[in-house]
Design a protein around this motif. Structure first.
Motif, PDB file in Angstrom:
ATOM      1  N   ARG A  51       0.776  -1.227   0.141  1.00 48.36           N
ATOM      2  CA  ARG A  51       0.148   0.051  -0.090  1.00 48.36           C
ATOM      3  C   ARG A  51       1.099   1.215   0.093  1.00 48.36           C
ATOM      4  O   ARG A  51       0.442   2.455  -0.934  1.00 48.36           O
ATOM      5  CB  ARG A  51      -0.937  -0.035   1.238  1.00 48.36           C
ATOM      6  CG  ARG A  51      -2.167   0.908   0.962  1.00 48.36           C
ATOM      7  CD  ARG A  51      -2.945   0.896   2.402  1.00 48.36           C
ATOM      8  NE  ARG A  51      -3.475  -0.410   2.396  1.00 48.36           N
ATOM      9  CZ  ARG A  51      -3.558  -0.990   3.469  1.00 48.36           C
ATOM     10  NH1 ARG A  51      -2.727  -0.940   4.421  1.00 48.36           N
ATOM     11  NH2 ARG A  51      -4.304  -2.259   3.595  1.00 48.36           N
ATOM     12  N   GLU A  58       0.622  13.130 -14.559  1.00 50.77           N
ATOM     13  CA  GLU A  58      -0.749  13.675 -15.213  1.00 50.77           C
ATOM     14  C   GLU A  58      -0.596  15.322 -15.264  1.00 50.77           C
ATOM     15  O   GLU A  58      -1.086  15.693 -16.379  1.00 50.77           O
ATOM     16  CB  GLU A  58      -1.881  13.110 -14.393  1.00 50.77           C
ATOM     17  CG  GLU A  58      -2.325  11.632 -14.652  1.00 50.77           C
ATOM     18  CD  GLU A  58      -3.435  11.376 -13.798  1.00 50.77           C
ATOM     19  OE1 GLU A  58      -4.166  11.949 -13.158  1.00 50.77           O
ATOM     20  OE2 GLU A  58      -3.736  10.002 -13.799  1.00 50.77           O
ATOM     21  N   LEU A  65       2.064   1.553  -3.142  1.00 53.13           N
ATOM     22  CA  LEU A  65       1.075   2.220  -4.113  1.00 53.13           C
ATOM     23  C   LEU A  65       0.758   3.511  -4.119  1.00 53.13           C
ATOM     24  O   LEU A  65       0.623   4.355  -4.974  1.00 53.13           O
ATOM     25  CB  LEU A  65      -0.225   1.295  -4.044  1.00 53.13           C
ATOM     26  CG  LEU A  65      -0.146   0.023  -4.644  1.00 53.13           C
ATOM     27  CD1 LEU A  65      -1.390  -0.726  -4.257  1.00 53.13           C
ATOM     28  CD2 LEU A  65      -0.116  -0.084  -6.042  1.00 53.13           C
ATOM     29  N   GLN A  66       0.784   4.124  -2.943  1.00 51.10           N
ATOM     30  CA  GLN A  66       0.620   5.464  -2.692  1.00 51.10           C
ATOM     31  C   GLN A  66       1.756   6.456  -3.135  1.00 51.10           C
ATOM     32  O   GLN A  66       1.481   7.358  -3.889  1.00 51.10           O
ATOM     33  CB  GLN A  66       0.534   5.645  -1.121  1.00 51.10           C
ATOM     34  CG  GLN A  66      -0.588   4.988  -0.695  1.00 51.10           C
ATOM     35  CD  GLN A  66      -0.665   5.594   1.095  1.00 51.10           C
ATOM     36  OE1 GLN A  66       0.146   5.734   1.499  1.00 51.10           O
ATOM     37  NE2 GLN A  66      -1.847   5.009   1.635  1.00 51.10           N
ATOM     38  N   GLU A 101       1.058   6.321  -6.773  1.00 54.05           N
ATOM     39  CA  GLU A 101       0.010   6.909  -7.221  1.00 54.05           C
ATOM     40  C   GLU A 101       0.196   8.651  -7.083  1.00 54.05           C
ATOM     41  O   GLU A 101      -0.010   9.418  -8.103  1.00 54.05           O
ATOM     42  CB  GLU A 101      -1.197   6.785  -6.252  1.00 54.05           C
ATOM     43  CG  GLU A 101      -2.446   7.405  -6.737  1.00 54.05           C
ATOM     44  CD  GLU A 101      -3.548   7.465  -5.547  1.00 54.05           C
ATOM     45  OE1 GLU A 101      -4.626   7.852  -5.633  1.00 54.05           O
ATOM     46  OE2 GLU A 101      -3.401   6.346  -4.795  1.00 54.05           O
ATOM     47  N   GLN A 102       1.152   9.016  -6.145  1.00 49.54           N
ATOM     48  CA  GLN A 102       1.793  10.406  -6.053  1.00 49.54           C
ATOM     49  C   GLN A 102       2.378  10.686  -7.568  1.00 49.54           C
ATOM     50  O   GLN A 102       2.372  11.967  -8.075  1.00 49.54           O
ATOM     51  CB  GLN A 102       2.496  10.530  -5.051  1.00 49.54           C
ATOM     52  CG  GLN A 102       3.272  12.224  -4.584  1.00 49.54           C
ATOM     53  CD  GLN A 102       1.799  12.888  -4.436  1.00 49.54           C
ATOM     54  OE1 GLN A 102       0.844  12.398  -3.969  1.00 49.54           O
ATOM     55  NE2 GLN A 102       1.928  14.128  -4.766  1.00 49.54           N
ATOM     56  N   ASN A 103       3.318   9.603  -7.993  1.00 50.73           N
ATOM     57  CA  ASN A 103       4.082   9.787  -8.952  1.00 50.73           C
ATOM     58  C   ASN A 103       3.271  10.173 -10.298  1.00 50.73           C
ATOM     59  O   ASN A 103       3.485  10.967 -10.977  1.00 50.73           O
ATOM     60  CB  ASN A 103       5.160   8.757  -9.271  1.00 50.73           C
ATOM     61  CG  ASN A 103       6.246   8.566  -8.139  1.00 50.73           C
ATOM     62  OD1 ASN A 103       6.624   9.842  -7.622  1.00 50.73           O
ATOM     63  ND2 ASN A 103       6.848   7.467  -7.772  1.00 50.73           N
ATOM     64  N   LEU A 104       2.103   9.165 -10.339  1.00 46.64           N
ATOM     65  CA  LEU A 104       1.188   9.188 -11.495  1.00 46.64           C
ATOM     66  C   LEU A 104       0.482  10.649 -11.641  1.00 46.64           C
ATOM     67  O   LEU A 104       0.356  11.310 -12.601  1.00 46.64           O
ATOM     68  CB  LEU A 104       0.311   8.116 -11.483  1.00 46.64           C
ATOM     69  CG  LEU A 104       0.935   6.632 -11.808  1.00 46.64           C
ATOM     70  CD1 LEU A 104      -0.221   5.810 -11.487  1.00 46.64           C
ATOM     71  CD2 LEU A 104       1.051   6.916 -13.303  1.00 46.64           C
ATOM     72  N   LYS A 105       0.161  11.139 -10.380  1.00 46.85           N
ATOM     73  CA  LYS A 105      -0.479  12.254 -10.323  1.00 46.85           C
ATOM     74  C   LYS A 105       0.493  13.595 -10.873  1.00 46.85           C
ATOM     75  O   LYS A 105      -0.020  14.395 -11.524  1.00 46.85           O
ATOM     76  CB  LYS A 105      -1.142  12.747  -8.997  1.00 46.85           C
ATOM     77  CG  LYS A 105      -2.011  11.907  -8.543  1.00 46.85           C
ATOM     78  CD  LYS A 105      -2.614  12.338  -7.043  1.00 46.85           C
ATOM     79  CE  LYS A 105      -3.875  11.681  -6.638  1.00 46.85           C
ATOM     80  NZ  LYS A 105      -4.197  12.110  -5.184  1.00 46.85           N
TER      81      LYS A 105
END
Length: 513
Positions: free
Chosen positions: A109, A123, A112-113, A116-120
């Protein structure tokens, strides 16, 4: 003296012997009693020992069984305890594995967090780059992104609409060609597979007689028998020079059949007089009602239709004595039922439902309720009243397009009715209009108070109205005939003239006991 001494001596000897015997006897009896008591005590002691041994054996047996039961329970408890310990060990192992997996999931987890922060962040960078690219494209093209999108969508819509319309037109043309061809094939195949005789109903029945003597007995003295028969049946009886025959004339086949059967019974019986005529006519009417019910049952069995209400079965039987434009209504309905079943089979529908709807489609024509309602709608109401399925009710009501078709069986019944009625020579419009006119005259006269029966005879040139003597007087009878004549003249269209005859009879009846 010697004898006395002897007697005394004997008595003394006997007394001495008795004195010796009694103690001895007592001693012997006491010895025996002691012996019996001793034996009894020994026997009792023996029984007591046996009973004690049996009780001990029973006790030992019960004790052994109890110990066995206790050992079994202990063994079961030990097994249960072992299973519980095994389950406890398994649960502890699973808990350990769950704790380990929770630690692993917690680490995933966290990963993943971070991802996810890297993906944001990626984006946001992509959105910034996209915005810059759109601004550059807008600057080069001279229009905004929304305007370009709208223009592209409009062009795509127009192109798709054109292609869709062309495809729809092709499908419609192909469907029309195939539908017309397929419909012709199905209809022709249905007509070929349905072979029904063409039958035209007429308005007269010929009754054969053996000789003129019977003809004279039917007429009666001064014509009283023939008048009584005409009044009871509503049929005009034509007695002319035709040899060995009497003509029964009436537009209603039921009345003609009642008159024919009644005449047959009267001629066979030989007693022909007004009272006997009325009795036989009443009996024949009851017999005809039974025959009508039997005809309805036989028709349903022949067509394989089950579960109809008895009132609907009775109406089907009445069709035998009704006509539709000169075509026998029962024969027409059977033909429509078979046609509908064949069409339904060709189209992949349920042939039993189609056959049921075809048989019942003209049921409204034989009902005496609400004559102002079209027969298709009246038939639909009757079918609903007797719990027929909705698709059958709709097919009955819509077979003349007087209500909206909501099932595929409605057009089948419409087509089947048209095929049966359009058969060459099957129908005559003139007869139907003629029957409607005569029935209208009878209904018009029956609406007046005091009228018990009304019969149109002589092809509608005479209307005989029978009134109750208790309700209508002689003067009122004259007024009634004038009123009926005026109403017919004002409301109906007919050729020539119509004679209105009001018949009022007074009958006095008494019984001798």
């Amino acid at each position: 003296m010697d004898i006395l001494s002897l007697i005394i001596g004997i008595a003394a000897g006997a007394a001495a012997a008795l004195a010796v015997y009694i103690p001895v006897r007592r001693a012997i009896m006491k010895g025996r009693r002691d012996e019996i008591l001793e034996k009894a005590e020994l026997e009792g002691e023996k029984i007591k020992q046996e009973r004690i041994l049996q009780a001990k054996e029973k006790f030992l047996s019960l004790k052994s069984e109890h110990e066995k039961s206790v050992n079994e329970k202990n063994a079961q408890l030990r097994d249960a305890e072992n299973r519980i310990r095994s389950k406890e060990g398994q649960l502890n192992q699973k808990l350990s594995e769950a704790d380990r997996k929770n630690h692993e999931l917690e680490g995933q987890r966290n990963q993943l967090q971070a991802m996810e922060q890297n993906l944001k962040e990626k984006e946001q960078e992509c959105e910034q780059m996209r915005s810059q690219a759109i601004r550059q494209i807008e600057a080069i093209a001279g229009m905004s992104a929304q305007e370009a999108k709208n223009q592209l969508m409009e062009s795509m819509k127009a192109e798709a609409r054109t292609q869709a319309q062309a495809y729809i037109n092709d499908c419609i043309d192909e469907a029309r060609m195939n539908a017309a061809k397929e419909a012709k094939r199905i209809v022709i195949n249905t007509i070929q597979r349905t072979a029904t005789e063409t039958a035209i109903e007429n308005a007269v029945t010929t009754f054969p007689i053996e000789n003129d003597e019977i003809k004279g007995r039917i007429i009666g003295r001064e014509g009283r028998n023939i008048r009584a028969l005409e009044a009871a049946t509503g049929v005009e009886i034509v007695v002319d020079d035709t040899p060995d025959a009497i003509i029964l004339s009436a537009f209603d086949p039921v009345r003609r059949e009642v008159a024919r059967l009644a005449l047959h019974q009267l001629v066979v019986d030989g007693r022909i007089h007004p009272a006997r005529i009325e009795e036989v006519v009443a009996k024949v009417q009851r017999q005809l009602e039974e025959e009508i019910l039997e005809t309805g049952k036989r028709t349903c069995i022949d067509l394989g239709i089950h579960g109809l209400s008895m009132e609907l079965v009775r109406m089907i039987g009445r069709m035998k004595y009704r006509s539709s434009y000169g075509q026998n209504l029962l024969q027409h309905s059977r033909e429509v039922a078979n046609i509908c079943a064949i069409l339904a089979s060709e189209l992949g529908l349920n042939p039993k439902i189609a056959k049921r709807a075809g048989l019942l489609h003209d049921i409204g024509k034989v009902s005496e309720e609400d004559p102002e309602l079209p027969h298709a709608l009246l038939g639909m109401r009757l079918a609903e009243q007797y719990k027929e399925k909705p698709e059958i009710c709709n097919a009955i009501g819509a077979h003349h397009e007087e209500t909206e078709m909501t099932s595929l069986y409605a057009p089948l019944v419409l087509v089947g009715d048209a095929i049966s009625g359009a058969r060459p020579g099957a129908r005559r419009e003139v007869i139907e209009s003629y029957i409607k006119r005569l029935r209208g005259m009878e209904n018009l006269a029956s609406a007046y108070a005091g009228v018990t029966k009304a019969y149109a005879i002589q092809a509608g040139r005479e209307l005989r109205v029978i009134v109750g003597a208790e309700q209508v007087s002689d003067s009122q009878a004259e007024e009634l005939s004038a009123e009926i004549a005026k109403k017919i003249q004002d409301e109906m269209t007919y050729p020539g003239q119509v004679k209105i005859t009001v018949i009022r009879e007074t009958r006095s009846v008494a019984y001798a006991k």
